[in-house]
Design a protein around this motif. Structure first.
Motif, PDB file in Angstrom:
ATOM      1  N   UNK A  12       0.994  -1.219   0.027  1.00 45.73           N
ATOM      2  CA  UNK A  12       0.112  -0.068   0.009  1.00 45.73           C
ATOM      3  C   UNK A  12       0.768   1.203  -0.234  1.00 45.73           C
ATOM      4  N   UNK A  13       0.550   2.172  -0.896  1.00 48.96           N
ATOM      5  CA  UNK A  13       1.108   3.465  -0.876  1.00 48.96           C
ATOM      6  C   UNK A  13       0.018   4.386  -0.869  1.00 48.96           C
ATOM      7  N   UNK A  14      -0.153   5.046   0.344  1.00 45.14           N
ATOM      8  CA  UNK A  14      -1.522   5.900   0.828  1.00 45.14           C
ATOM      9  C   UNK A  14      -2.667   4.791   0.703  1.00 45.14           C
ATOM     10  N   UNK A  15      -3.516   5.372  -0.384  1.00 46.91           N
ATOM     11  CA  UNK A  15      -4.772   4.527  -0.838  1.00 46.91           C
ATOM     12  C   UNK A  15      -4.487   3.675  -2.019  1.00 46.91           C
ATOM     13  N   UNK A  16      -3.415   3.725  -2.453  1.00 46.06           N
ATOM     14  CA  UNK A  16      -3.125   2.913  -3.946  1.00 46.06           C
ATOM     15  C   UNK A  16      -2.669   1.623  -3.488  1.00 46.06           C
ATOM     16  N   UNK A  17      -2.603   0.586  -4.409  1.00 46.16           N
ATOM     17  CA  UNK A  17      -2.313  -0.772  -4.013  1.00 46.16           C
ATOM     18  C   UNK A  17      -1.136  -0.837  -5.337  1.00 46.16           C
ATOM     19  N   UNK A  18       0.193  -0.940  -4.780  1.00 51.06           N
ATOM     20  CA  UNK A  18       1.301  -0.943  -5.669  1.00 51.06           C
ATOM     21  C   UNK A  18       1.787  -2.273  -5.929  1.00 51.06           C
ATOM     22  N   UNK A  19       1.904  -2.789  -7.148  1.00 49.37           N
ATOM     23  CA  UNK A  19       2.607  -4.045  -7.410  1.00 49.37           C
ATOM     24  C   UNK A  19       3.715  -4.396  -6.893  1.00 49.37           C
ATOM     25  N   UNK A  20       3.890  -5.593  -6.406  1.00 47.24           N
ATOM     26  CA  UNK A  20       5.084  -6.199  -5.783  1.00 47.24           C
ATOM     27  C   UNK A  20       5.356  -7.408  -6.280  1.00 47.24           C
ATOM     28  N   UNK A  21       6.535  -7.485  -6.648  1.00 49.47           N
ATOM     29  CA  UNK A  21       7.034  -8.909  -7.183  1.00 49.47           C
ATOM     30  C   UNK A  21       6.737 -10.070  -6.368  1.00 49.47           C
ATOM     31  N   UNK A  22       6.356 -11.091  -6.806  1.00 48.16           N
ATOM     32  CA  UNK A  22       5.944 -12.313  -6.037  1.00 48.16           C
ATOM     33  C   UNK A  22       7.205 -13.000  -5.575  1.00 48.16           C
ATOM     34  N   UNK A  23       7.296 -13.512  -4.251  1.00 51.85           N
ATOM     35  CA  UNK A  23       8.447 -14.220  -3.920  1.00 51.85           C
ATOM     36  C   UNK A  23       8.551 -15.605  -4.527  1.00 51.85           C
ATOM     37  N   UNK A  24       9.887 -16.194  -4.626  1.00 60.67           N
ATOM     38  CA  UNK A  24      10.126 -17.503  -5.076  1.00 60.67           C
ATOM     39  C   UNK A  24       8.954 -18.547  -4.338  1.00 60.67           C
ATOM     40  N   UNK A  25       8.937 -18.484  -3.142  1.00 60.15           N
ATOM     41  CA  UNK A  25       8.093 -19.183  -2.507  1.00 60.15           C
ATOM     42  C   UNK A  25       6.486 -19.077  -2.779  1.00 60.15           C
ATOM     43  N   UNK A  26       6.233 -17.975  -3.013  1.00 61.97           N
ATOM     44  CA  UNK A  26       4.903 -17.795  -3.627  1.00 61.97           C
ATOM     45  C   UNK A  26       4.601 -18.374  -5.132  1.00 61.97           C
ATOM     46  N   UNK A  27       5.708 -18.159  -5.695  1.00 63.47           N
ATOM     47  CA  UNK A  27       5.814 -18.706  -7.293  1.00 63.47           C
ATOM     48  C   UNK A  27       5.546 -20.176  -7.200  1.00 63.47           C
ATOM     49  N   UNK A  28       6.362 -20.816  -6.431  1.00 58.82           N
ATOM     50  CA  UNK A  28       6.432 -22.340  -6.360  1.00 58.82           C
ATOM     51  C   UNK A  28       5.179 -22.796  -5.467  1.00 58.82           C
TER      52      UNK A  28
END
Length: 207
Positions: A105-121
């Motif tokens: 979160x950046x203020x009221x905006x949702x900012x893309x965050x690269x998924x982790x290797x564990x989440x990808x797996x």
């Protein structure tokens, strides 16, 4: 807003998976912590016998809100490039390596965050099941996350993009993610590179 607890999606797969049952089951997936903050699972879309499967990184803000992949600005870039490359949209299935939106979160905006290797797996069983159900001729990997998810973490899109590679009983072609075109200092050059790679995929699919 990624958290830990990446138990994996395999336990949520249906017993006899087709695209319909996979979509229904994925809506209840809690295989990683991303489900807690995302609005919904964003599963793949397209025909069950698609010739091409296009794999991106993850849904973005608009995709998460609408529940559909590639409906934001990057999706419009992709649609244009597919048309110019000669890949019919009705022959493509679009999906992502990760099915939930990872963000900060950046203020009221949702900012893309690269998924982790564990989440990808953790999410990989969904992607494997989609590919098994569809049995495509060509898998197009859009960006490093998608490419490394299926071809290994040593794969480098910058060095190996636009190459036709064997992938199980299909072929794979990696290129940049359409969102990279939108971020590029020279958008025309970046788009030309994406288009060139998609034309390679089109040729692989028609041979």
């Amino acid at each position: 807003m990624a958290t830990d607890g990446n138990t994996g999606a395999a336990q949520f797969l249906p017993g006899e998976p087709d695209l319909g049952s996979l979509r229904e089951a994925a809506a209840r997936c809690e295989g990683c912590g991303l489900y807690r903050d995302a609005i919904q699972t964003v599963f793949g879309e397209g025909p069950a016998k698609a010739r091409y499967v296009l794999v991106g990184e993850q849904p973005g803000d608009q995709e998460d809100r609408r529940g559909e992949p590639f409906v934001g600005p990057a999706g419009r870039v992709l649609d244009r490039a597919l048309e110019e490359a000669g890949i019919a949209r009705e022959e493509t299935y679009v999906t992502n390596a990760v099915k939930h939106f990872s963000f900060t979160m950046k203020g009221k905006r949702r900012i893309h965050q690269k998924p982790t290797a564990a989440e990808i797996d953790a999410c990989r069983p969904w992607l494997d099941a989609e590919l098994t159900a569809i049995h495509p001729s060509v898998v197009v990997l859009l960006g490093a996350t998608a490419a490394q998810s299926l071809l290994g973490r040593s794969f480098r899109v910058t060095r190996q993009r636009g190459q036709v590679l064997p992938f199980h009983d299909a072929l794979a072609v990696a290129t940049i993610h359409p969102s990279a075109v939108l971020r590029a200092p020279d958008r025309e050059q970046a788009y030309a590179g994406l288009l060139a790679d998609l034309k390679v995929a089109a040729g692989a699919g028609s041979s």
